[in-house]
Design a protein around this motif. Sequence first.
Motif, mmCIF file in Angstrom:
data_model
loop_
_atom_site.group_PDB
_atom_site.id
_atom_site.type_symbol
_atom_site.label_atom_id
_atom_site.label_comp_id
_atom_site.label_asym_id
_atom_site.label_seq_id
_atom_site.Cartn_x
_atom_site.Cartn_y
_atom_site.Cartn_z
ATOM 1 N N SER A 194 -28.960 21.593 -35.363
ATOM 2 C CA SER A 194 -28.140 21.089 -34.198
ATOM 3 C C SER A 194 -26.818 21.006 -34.859
ATOM 4 O O SER A 194 -25.273 20.883 -33.769
ATOM 5 N N THR A 195 -26.449 21.116 -36.174
ATOM 6 C CA THR A 195 -24.870 21.419 -36.572
ATOM 7 C C THR A 195 -23.965 22.576 -36.438
ATOM 8 O O THR A 195 -22.813 22.653 -36.188
ATOM 9 N N LEU A 196 -24.852 23.406 -35.662
ATOM 10 C CA LEU A 196 -24.317 24.718 -35.598
ATOM 11 C C LEU A 196 -23.534 24.422 -34.402
ATOM 12 O O LEU A 196 -22.374 25.030 -34.700
ATOM 13 N N GLY A 197 -23.041 23.746 -33.550
ATOM 14 C CA GLY A 197 -22.509 23.828 -32.265
ATOM 15 C C GLY A 197 -20.920 23.101 -33.025
ATOM 16 O O GLY A 197 -19.734 23.872 -32.735
ATOM 17 N N TRP A 198 -21.197 22.048 -33.977
ATOM 18 C CA TRP A 198 -19.923 21.576 -34.008
ATOM 19 C C TRP A 198 -19.113 23.003 -34.658
ATOM 20 O O TRP A 198 -17.191 23.051 -34.548
ATOM 21 N N PHE A 199 -20.205 23.864 -36.167
ATOM 22 C CA PHE A 199 -18.944 24.891 -36.568
ATOM 23 C C PHE A 199 -18.262 25.673 -36.072
ATOM 24 O O PHE A 199 -17.288 26.392 -35.811
ATOM 25 N N VAL A 200 -19.298 26.000 -34.230
ATOM 26 C CA VAL A 200 -18.825 27.324 -32.967
ATOM 27 C C VAL A 200 -17.387 25.919 -33.010
ATOM 28 O O VAL A 200 -16.140 26.734 -32.422
ATOM 29 N N GLY A 201 -17.069 25.092 -32.652
ATOM 30 C CA GLY A 201 -16.360 23.937 -31.987
ATOM 31 C C GLY A 201 -15.061 24.725 -33.179
ATOM 32 O O GLY A 201 -13.689 24.507 -33.028
ATOM 33 N N GLN A 202 -15.591 23.618 -33.976
ATOM 34 C CA GLN A 202 -13.912 24.224 -34.839
ATOM 35 C C GLN A 202 -13.416 25.923 -35.337
ATOM 36 O O GLN A 202 -12.354 26.029 -35.416
ATOM 37 N N VAL A 203 -14.454 26.916 -34.637
ATOM 38 C CA VAL A 203 -14.061 28.418 -35.325
ATOM 39 C C VAL A 203 -13.178 28.340 -33.700
ATOM 40 O O VAL A 203 -12.297 28.907 -33.894
ATOM 41 N N MET A 204 -13.703 27.845 -32.679
ATOM 42 C CA MET A 204 -12.999 28.117 -31.262
ATOM 43 C C MET A 204 -11.601 26.732 -31.686
ATOM 44 O O MET A 204 -10.472 28.035 -30.918
ATOM 45 N N ARG A 205 -11.445 26.063 -32.535
ATOM 46 C CA ARG A 205 -9.998 25.841 -32.456
ATOM 47 C C ARG A 205 -9.330 25.972 -33.507
ATOM 48 O O ARG A 205 -8.034 26.846 -33.175
ATOM 49 N N ARG A 206 -9.641 26.963 -34.517
ATOM 50 C CA ARG A 206 -8.552 27.778 -35.585
ATOM 51 C C ARG A 206 -8.666 29.038 -34.487
ATOM 52 O O ARG A 206 -7.101 29.315 -34.941
ATOM 53 N N THR A 207 -8.721 29.588 -33.149
ATOM 54 C CA THR A 207 -8.386 30.402 -32.736
ATOM 55 C C THR A 207 -7.786 30.001 -32.242
ATOM 56 O O THR A 207 -7.786 31.150 -30.886
ATOM 57 N N GLY A 208 -7.556 29.027 -31.588
ATOM 58 C CA GLY A 208 -6.923 28.581 -30.298
ATOM 59 C C GLY A 208 -7.377 29.118 -29.171
ATOM 60 O O GLY A 208 -6.706 29.320 -27.660
ATOM 61 N N GLY A 209 -9.128 28.612 -28.962
ATOM 62 C CA GLY A 209 -9.936 28.809 -27.827
ATOM 63 C C GLY A 209 -10.208 30.110 -27.593
ATOM 64 O O GLY A 209 -10.710 30.164 -26.648
ATOM 65 N N LYS A 210 -9.156 31.347 -27.970
ATOM 66 C CA LYS A 210 -10.138 32.312 -27.718
ATOM 67 C C LYS A 210 -11.100 33.065 -28.940
ATOM 68 O O LYS A 210 -11.563 34.520 -27.994
ATOM 69 N N ALA A 211 -12.178 32.756 -29.281
ATOM 70 C CA ALA A 211 -12.639 33.638 -29.691
ATOM 71 C C ALA A 211 -13.340 33.634 -29.377
ATOM 72 O O ALA A 211 -14.210 32.793 -28.042
#
Length: 487
Positions: free
Chosen positions: A454-471
């Motif tokens: 279930s922590t996968l979603g948290w990682f996705v969120g972190q990556v989205m943040r790093r890419t300014g929501g554009k990933a």
Amino acid sequence: MPAAAARDSRALYEPVIGLEVHCQLLTATKIFCACPNRFGDPPNTNVCPVCLGLPGALPVLSRHAVTLALRAALATHCTVQPTSVFARKNYFYPDLPKGYQISQYEQPLATGGHVEIADGASFRRVRLNRIHMEEDAGKLLHEGFAWSDSRSGVDFNRSGVPLIEIVSEPDLRSAEEAHEYLTALKAILLYAGVSDGTMEEGSLRCDANVSVRPRGTEALGTRVEIKNLNSFRNVARAIEHEAGRQGALLQSGREVAQETRLWNADKGETASMRGKEEAHDYRYFPEPDLPPLVVGPEWVEEVRASLPELPAQKRRRFAAEYALPDYDAGVLTAERAVADYFESVARGSGNAKAASNWVMTDVLRKRKDGDETVAVPAAHLAELIRLIDAGTISGRTAKDVFERMWETGEAPGALVAREGLGQVSDEAELRSAIQAVLDGSPEQVATYRKGKASTLGWFVGQVMRRTGGKANPQLVNELLKRTLEEQ
Ligand code: ADP
Ligand code: MG
Ligand code: ZN
């Protein structure tokens, strides 16, 4: 009337409504003379002996006025009468210089016909009684002039403007239905190019006939005619009020008087104008200065062939061709410009469902908030949908791009490129962002490894943040899973 009593009477009594709609025809000239048919000119500038009713002047019927009346008749499925007769409707009023209005009475231009209105998720027919032609009267000027304190004026610019009167059968059962009917009728008249549909300038005018009857019964009750209705909203308000008034009368054992009442929009109520006793006797008789109007089958067929696809036809075609719900097809075809716009977007994007969503929500909202025009060309909206479908931008980004398109008029491709709004779908770039997130969160990685998927979603969120929501979120998801499993 106490509110509770009005509510009870609504449960007991059913409103029955028939509407008489007057529609000014979009001709260049008046119906019986060559004066311009134009709104807004200085008083008494578009007049001649005919429309001023001077003795000896003779009316000559405008062929174009008849053609437009035929368009209205055929667009509402009426039967055109081969012969119709103009009649004099006699009454005295300062705006009527001849002392009579030329109208049609016993032999109108067209009879029968119907207009379809929305009825829940489907549609039903409201029958028409007839459509007849007549001339408009002049207009009294009570205010807005230096002399308005002491006098009223008469403007004869409107005298002789061509009108049709569209009379419905008493088929409407509520204020909302009456509103639906007027909206549908206006759309038909606009589509058919008969009228410009501006109620404010008086090009559409409506009188409402209202009665009530005990629910479940058939016999019609005594009817009241309401005048002075200057908007569709006021038609609905007046009917709502009048049906309540009549229901309360019957409920308390009293009777409804047959009369003409005036709607007072400020007070939100109707008041008696004249009763049955004072009702006009118009002494109709055939107009001796005009021959019977003969409309042959060729003329009818010529007009029929020249009609565009009408709202109901278009609605059915949209529902079938683009697999849209009936309701959506109804919204999209209510106005011809919107319908055409939707079709361009649907064709240009190859995605009718998305086109209908964008037009029904974003475009119509924008139009409602602002001006009547659509500020984003159909080709641009189609391109925006293609960008989403190709995964170039996310649905979320698309909403922002749409706003910018509306403001700047730019094409979405150019906007996305210039402002760097494209979705990052480049694997190498995403992998490096993912790696950076994993390296910075050893604890979460450990949790994940213990089986907490279930922590996968948290990682996705972190990556989205790093890419300014554009990933590209789907791609991030896949790559994350793979990376976590590999390492
Ligand atoms: P008039 O010539 O007096 O105006 P019409 O018979 O032409 O009378 O009817 C005018 C309008 O009144 C029509 O739209 C018709 O549908 C409507 N109407 C007639 N009877 C009733 C009724 N009992 N309740 C509501 N509307 C009615
Ligand atoms: Mg009437
Ligand atoms: Zn004239």
